[in-house]
Scaffold this motif. Structure first.
Motif, PDB file in Angstrom:
ATOM      1  N   PHE A 184     -68.547  39.053 -63.885  1.00 27.28           N
ATOM      2  CA  PHE A 184     -68.644  40.032 -64.957  1.00 27.28           C
ATOM      3  C   PHE A 184     -67.274  40.341 -65.549  1.00 27.28           C
ATOM      4  CE2 PHE A 184     -68.211  44.395 -66.393  1.00 27.28           C
ATOM      5  CZ  PHE A 184     -69.185  44.460 -67.376  1.00 27.28           C
ATOM      6  N   LEU A 185     -66.287  40.584 -64.680  1.00 30.12           N
ATOM      7  CA  LEU A 185     -64.961  40.949 -65.161  1.00 30.12           C
ATOM      8  C   LEU A 185     -64.296  39.795 -65.905  1.00 30.12           C
ATOM      9  CD1 LEU A 185     -63.774  43.096 -62.158  1.00 30.12           C
ATOM     10  CD2 LEU A 185     -63.936  43.867 -64.534  1.00 30.12           C
ATOM     11  N   SER A 186     -64.538  38.567 -65.456  1.00 30.10           N
ATOM     12  CA  SER A 186     -64.011  37.408 -66.182  1.00 30.10           C
ATOM     13  C   SER A 186     -64.581  37.362 -67.596  1.00 30.10           C
ATOM     14  CB  SER A 186     -64.351  36.117 -65.430  1.00 30.10           C
ATOM     15  OG  SER A 186     -63.918  34.987 -66.144  1.00 30.10           O
ATOM     16  N   ASN A 187     -65.890  37.564 -67.724  1.00 28.50           N
ATOM     17  CA  ASN A 187     -66.527  37.577 -69.046  1.00 28.50           C
ATOM     18  C   ASN A 187     -66.048  38.756 -69.884  1.00 28.50           C
ATOM     19  OD1 ASN A 187     -68.010  35.260 -68.469  1.00 28.50           O
ATOM     20  ND2 ASN A 187     -69.748  36.411 -67.668  1.00 28.50           N
ATOM     21  N   SER A 196     -60.112  34.120 -70.132  1.00 34.63           N
ATOM     22  CA  SER A 196     -60.491  34.008 -68.732  1.00 34.63           C
ATOM     23  C   SER A 196     -61.637  33.014 -68.590  1.00 34.63           C
ATOM     24  CB  SER A 196     -60.908  35.386 -68.196  1.00 34.63           C
ATOM     25  OG  SER A 196     -61.322  35.293 -66.848  1.00 34.63           O
ATOM     26  N   ARG A 197     -61.665  32.336 -67.463  1.00 33.00           N
ATOM     27  CA  ARG A 197     -62.731  31.368 -67.181  1.00 33.00           C
ATOM     28  C   ARG A 197     -63.147  31.495 -65.729  1.00 33.00           C
ATOM     29  NH1 ARG A 197     -61.918  24.801 -66.957  1.00 33.00           N
ATOM     30  NH2 ARG A 197     -64.070  24.259 -66.379  1.00 33.00           N
ATOM     31  N   TYR A 198     -64.443  31.603 -65.497  1.00 30.54           N
ATOM     32  CA  TYR A 198     -64.966  31.742 -64.138  1.00 30.54           C
ATOM     33  C   TYR A 198     -65.409  30.379 -63.635  1.00 30.54           C
ATOM     34  CZ  TYR A 198     -67.796  33.425 -60.223  1.00 30.54           C
ATOM     35  OH  TYR A 198     -68.327  33.651 -58.981  1.00 30.54           O
ATOM     36  N   LEU A 199     -64.980  30.016 -62.419  1.00 30.05           N
ATOM     37  CA  LEU A 199     -65.367  28.764 -61.780  1.00 30.05           C
ATOM     38  C   LEU A 199     -66.126  29.056 -60.498  1.00 30.05           C
ATOM     39  CD1 LEU A 199     -61.967  26.802 -61.924  1.00 30.05           C
ATOM     40  CD2 LEU A 199     -63.854  26.662 -63.577  1.00 30.05           C
ATOM     41  N   SER A 200     -67.047  28.168 -60.153  1.00 36.10           N
ATOM     42  CA  SER A 200     -67.772  28.332 -58.895  1.00 36.10           C
ATOM     43  C   SER A 200     -68.132  26.972 -58.321  1.00 36.10           C
ATOM     44  CB  SER A 200     -69.039  29.166 -59.104  1.00 36.10           C
ATOM     45  OG  SER A 200     -69.923  28.508 -59.995  1.00 36.10           O
ATOM     46  N   GLY A 201     -68.504  26.980 -57.047  1.00 38.77           N
ATOM     47  CA  GLY A 201     -68.990  25.777 -56.381  1.00 38.77           C
ATOM     48  C   GLY A 201     -67.976  24.642 -56.345  1.00 38.77           C
ATOM     49  N   GLU A 202     -68.448  23.430 -56.641  1.00 42.11           N
ATOM     50  CA  GLU A 202     -67.619  22.239 -56.533  1.00 42.11           C
ATOM     51  C   GLU A 202     -66.487  22.188 -57.558  1.00 42.11           C
ATOM     52  OE1 GLU A 202     -70.005  18.739 -56.506  1.00 42.11           O
ATOM     53  OE2 GLU A 202     -70.921  19.201 -54.562  1.00 42.11           O
ATOM     54  N   LEU A 231     -58.393  22.094 -55.249  1.00 37.11           N
ATOM     55  CA  LEU A 231     -57.024  21.845 -55.645  1.00 37.11           C
ATOM     56  C   LEU A 231     -56.763  20.349 -55.626  1.00 37.11           C
ATOM     57  CD1 LEU A 231     -55.074  24.237 -56.262  1.00 37.11           C
ATOM     58  CD2 LEU A 231     -56.978  24.903 -54.800  1.00 37.11           C
ATOM     59  N   GLY A 232     -55.928  19.885 -56.536  1.00 27.72           N
ATOM     60  CA  GLY A 232     -55.575  18.471 -56.563  1.00 27.72           C
ATOM     61  C   GLY A 232     -55.734  17.864 -57.941  1.00 27.72           C
ATOM     62  N   GLN A 233     -55.847  16.540 -57.955  1.00 24.06           N
ATOM     63  CA  GLN A 233     -55.951  15.822 -59.213  1.00 24.06           C
ATOM     64  C   GLN A 233     -57.200  16.240 -59.984  1.00 24.06           C
ATOM     65  OE1 GLN A 233     -55.925  11.571 -58.750  1.00 24.06           O
ATOM     66  NE2 GLN A 233     -55.534  11.175 -60.916  1.00 24.06           N
ATOM     67  N   ASN A 234     -57.029  16.487 -61.284  1.00 23.66           N
ATOM     68  CA  ASN A 234     -58.108  16.890 -62.191  1.00 23.66           C
ATOM     69  C   ASN A 234     -58.689  18.269 -61.890  1.00 23.66           C
ATOM     70  OD1 ASN A 234     -57.943  14.359 -63.532  1.00 23.66           O
ATOM     71  ND2 ASN A 234     -59.276  13.441 -61.983  1.00 23.66           N
ATOM     72  N   SER A 235     -58.015  19.047 -61.056  1.00 26.54           N
ATOM     73  CA  SER A 235     -58.499  20.388 -60.741  1.00 26.54           C
ATOM     74  C   SER A 235     -58.234  21.334 -61.904  1.00 26.54           C
ATOM     75  CB  SER A 235     -57.807  20.928 -59.496  1.00 26.54           C
ATOM     76  OG  SER A 235     -57.960  22.334 -59.387  1.00 26.54           O
ATOM     77  N   PRO A 236     -59.237  22.105 -62.340  1.00 27.14           N
ATOM     78  CA  PRO A 236     -58.995  23.123 -63.376  1.00 27.14           C
ATOM     79  C   PRO A 236     -57.979  24.172 -62.939  1.00 27.14           C
ATOM     80  CG  PRO A 236     -61.353  22.773 -63.040  1.00 27.14           C
ATOM     81  CD  PRO A 236     -60.651  22.055 -61.929  1.00 27.14           C
ATOM     82  N   ILE A 237     -57.882  24.415 -61.628  1.00 27.13           N
ATOM     83  CA  ILE A 237     -56.932  25.408 -61.130  1.00 27.13           C
ATOM     84  C   ILE A 237     -55.510  24.899 -61.295  1.00 27.13           C
ATOM     85  CG2 ILE A 237     -56.147  26.694 -59.101  1.00 27.13           C
ATOM     86  CD1 ILE A 237     -59.045  26.674 -58.107  1.00 27.13           C
ATOM     87  N   ASN A 238     -55.240  23.662 -60.842  1.00 30.26           N
ATOM     88  CA  ASN A 238     -53.913  23.081 -61.018  1.00 30.26           C
ATOM     89  C   ASN A 238     -53.532  23.020 -62.496  1.00 30.26           C
ATOM     90  OD1 ASN A 238     -55.002  21.752 -58.353  1.00 30.26           O
ATOM     91  ND2 ASN A 238     -52.773  21.610 -58.242  1.00 30.26           N
ATOM     92  N   ASP A 239     -54.497  22.643 -63.333  1.00 28.17           N
ATOM     93  CA  ASP A 239     -54.246  22.563 -64.763  1.00 28.17           C
ATOM     94  C   ASP A 239     -53.852  23.930 -65.326  1.00 28.17           C
ATOM     95  OD1 ASP A 239     -54.518  21.030 -67.399  1.00 28.17           O
ATOM     96  OD2 ASP A 239     -55.895  22.703 -67.717  1.00 28.17           O
ATOM     97  N   ALA A 240     -54.559  24.966 -64.899  1.00 31.55           N
ATOM     98  CA  ALA A 240     -54.249  26.318 -65.367  1.00 31.55           C
ATOM     99  C   ALA A 240     -52.841  26.734 -64.956  1.00 31.55           C
ATOM    100  CB  ALA A 240     -55.275  27.311 -64.826  1.00 31.55           C
ATOM    101  N   VAL A 267     -61.217  32.683 -60.655  1.00 32.08           N
ATOM    102  CA  VAL A 267     -61.098  33.189 -62.020  1.00 32.08           C
ATOM    103  C   VAL A 267     -59.754  32.730 -62.563  1.00 32.08           C
ATOM    104  CG1 VAL A 267     -61.026  35.216 -63.518  1.00 32.08           C
ATOM    105  CG2 VAL A 267     -62.520  35.213 -61.501  1.00 32.08           C
ATOM    106  N   LEU A 268     -59.783  31.959 -63.650  1.00 35.98           N
ATOM    107  CA  LEU A 268     -58.563  31.503 -64.303  1.00 35.98           C
ATOM    108  C   LEU A 268     -58.238  32.449 -65.444  1.00 35.98           C
ATOM    109  CD1 LEU A 268     -59.374  27.679 -64.562  1.00 35.98           C
ATOM    110  CD2 LEU A 268     -58.498  28.975 -62.599  1.00 35.98           C
ATOM    111  N   LEU A 269     -56.973  32.852 -65.547  1.00 37.45           N
ATOM    112  CA  LEU A 269     -56.562  33.799 -66.584  1.00 37.45           C
ATOM    113  C   LEU A 269     -55.324  33.285 -67.294  1.00 37.45           C
ATOM    114  CD1 LEU A 269     -57.165  35.770 -63.718  1.00 37.45           C
ATOM    115  CD2 LEU A 269     -57.670  37.243 -65.649  1.00 37.45           C
ATOM    116  N   PHE A 270     -55.260  33.538 -68.618  1.00 37.44           N
ATOM    117  CA  PHE A 270     -54.146  33.092 -69.430  1.00 37.44           C
ATOM    118  C   PHE A 270     -53.693  34.195 -70.383  1.00 37.44           C
ATOM    119  CE2 PHE A 270     -56.646  29.306 -68.509  1.00 37.44           C
ATOM    120  CZ  PHE A 270     -55.677  28.381 -68.118  1.00 37.44           C
TER     121      PHE A 270
END
Length: 206
Positions: free
Chosen positions: A66-69, A84-90, A94-103, A187-190
């Motif tokens: 909710f807070l991410s949205n 903000s972007r909410y991620l879950s599950g798979e 962390l690592g190659q092609n990870s949205p977290i590393n990219d953020a 939760v990714l934030l920018f």
């Protein structure tokens, strides 16, 4: 002016503390509207423990989603230049092609749920030589048994732990593991002004 990141003040408020630390990491103090602080504290600590005591089971995934949205909507109306972007599950790894590393490479921050004896929220603010730069809001002074987890007090505005990346992807419930894939979240934030994009940088894509 930036504020130093802060520690949780109870055994339960790692969720709101990590979200507020993400805001402090990304924005100057003068930029932060009070309603951001109000709403983070209002919607977190929504879980009940086995005895029915509110807050004593921390913050739910529903509250984080909710807070991410809400933060995204808050950014769209121009009150704060935040996305903000909410991620879950798979999608949480962390690592190659990870949205977290990219953020993190783009100047963003990530609030992730992992394990520190129990489920626990922390803030990731960067990466360095195969390690993640992390601010753990749980105040602790003793050295870790794991010698490759480093503690530091030299970076109060961004991180207090340096943790090898391999710790996070484990599906166990050991220290700083993200745990079973099904239950993961982040939760990714920018800050829109400081986020690295195609237009703002070329080196990132080389």
């Amino acid at each position: 002016m930036k504020n130093p990141l802060r520690y949780q003040i109870s055994e339960y408020d790692c969720g709101p503390t990590s979200l507020l630390n993400a805001i402090s990491f990304l924005f100057e103090r003068e930029e932060i509207p009070p309603e951001v602080i109000r709403n983070i504290m209002l919607y977190c600590l929504d879980c009940y423990n086995a005895e029915g005591v509110p807050g004593k089971c921390g913050t739910s995934t529903a509250a984080m989603m909710f807070l991410s949205n809400w933060l995204c909507g808050f950014g769209k109306i121009g009150r704060l230049d935040i996305t903000s972007r909410y991620l879950s599950g798979e999608n949480v790894y962390l690592g190659q092609n990870s949205p977290i590393n990219d953020a993190l490479r783009r100047g963003g921050a990530a609030v992730v749920r992992l394990y520190y004896e129990v489920e626990h929220y922390v803030l990731l603010t960067g990466e360095q030589d195969g390690n993640l730069l992390m601010f753990d809001p749980y105040y602790w002074k003793e050295p870790y048994e794991q010698k490759d987890i480093l503690m530091t007090e030299d970076h109060p505005y961004s991180y207090n732990r340096i943790v090898p990346e391999y710790y996070f992807n484990r599906e166990s419930t050991e220290i700083y593991s993200l745990g079973p894939k099904k239950g993961r979240e982040a939760v990714l934030l920018f800050n829109g002004r400081t986020k690295l994009t195609d237009e703002k940088t070329i080196e990132y894509f080389i």
